[in-house]
Design a protein around this motif. Sequence first.
Motif, short mmCIF file in Angstrom:
data_model
loop_
_atom_site.label_atom_id
_atom_site.label_comp_id
_atom_site.label_asym_id
_atom_site.label_seq_id
_atom_site.Cartn_x
_atom_site.Cartn_y
_atom_site.Cartn_z
N SER A 1 -7.11 -0.08 0.54
CA SER A 1 -8.50 -0.07 1.21
C SER A 1 -8.49 0.04 2.72
O SER A 1 -7.91 -0.78 3.43
CB SER A 1 -9.05 -1.89 0.88
N GLU B 1 1.53 1.75 -3.62
CA GLU B 1 0.46 1.61 -4.35
C GLU B 1 -0.59 2.30 -3.50
O GLU B 1 -1.80 1.65 -3.19
CB GLU B 1 -0.08 0.40 -4.83
N PRO B 2 -0.36 3.61 -3.09
CA PRO B 2 -1.31 4.29 -2.19
C PRO B 2 -2.89 4.41 -2.81
O PRO B 2 -3.80 4.53 -1.76
CB PRO B 2 -0.85 5.69 -1.98
N GLU B 3 -3.11 4.54 -4.05
CA GLU B 3 -4.26 4.82 -4.55
C GLU B 3 -4.98 3.32 -4.51
O GLU B 3 -6.32 3.46 -4.65
CB GLU B 3 -4.16 5.33 -5.98
N ARG B 4 -4.46 2.27 -4.14
CA ARG B 4 -5.05 1.12 -4.09
C ARG B 4 -5.38 0.63 -2.86
O ARG B 4 -6.07 -0.45 -2.35
CB ARG B 4 -4.14 -0.10 -4.70
N TYR C 1 0.95 -1.09 0.09
CA TYR C 1 0.07 -0.07 -0.12
C TYR C 1 0.81 1.21 0.00
O TYR C 1 0.41 2.23 -0.46
CB TYR C 1 -1.01 0.19 1.21
N GLN C 2 1.98 1.19 0.42
CA GLN C 2 2.96 2.39 0.62
C GLN C 2 3.43 2.67 -0.93
O GLN C 2 3.61 3.94 -1.10
CB GLN C 2 4.05 1.95 1.27
#
Length: 226
Positions: free
Chosen positions: A62, A57-60, A54-55
Amino acid sequence: MATEQAAENYTVEDLVALNPYNPDILNDLEKFVNEQVSSQTYNLDANLSLLRLYQFEPERMSIQIVARILIKALMAMPAPDFSLCLFLIPEHVQMEEQFKTLIVLSHYLETARFCQFWDEAAKNRQILEVVPGFEQAIQAYAIHLLSLTYQKVPRPVLAEAINIEGLALDKFLEYHAANSGWVIEKGGQSQVIVLPRNEFNHPELKKNTADTVPFDHVTRIFPVLS
């Protein structure tokens, strides 16, 4: 095609071990979090890998999945999993109301302020009740902490720590008397629970450093009620 079929045979744990920073496994890791919730299992390594992804790919990210990871980490106390997970969550995400609540709950548990913890948890049931077994895991943690301090626990102290009273507490005591080696004594106007002897509440049992049982083995003495 052969490569894809081979990949399908890998477990999530295999995928994490082979390539934990591959964004292609992000969806699998999210599904695995939900599987942990539904099956009441836990895998810290997989959850940390997802938070690291997530770091990148922050836009992904949840928010629902992150919340579930943190709740599962709380349930793993006294292990430091909550702090490990929180370290990987951006500060602006931590400022969301549900995460501030979980951070407060973590602080109460770390400082053994169980009365405040249960009061705060009751106000935020909608956040916590999505993860089965949460209450039982925290009760087991409370019992673990009491066992490090007390040889004998007054019934009111235990009731406050595990948030159980009345007939439900009677049944709880009966269960542990039969399965965990607890002894129930009459003490004045109330009961006193004699906890099993261990090297923490009976220092004379403490072994030499070389012979000390690992801490994670000690915690297994106290089963989590399913």
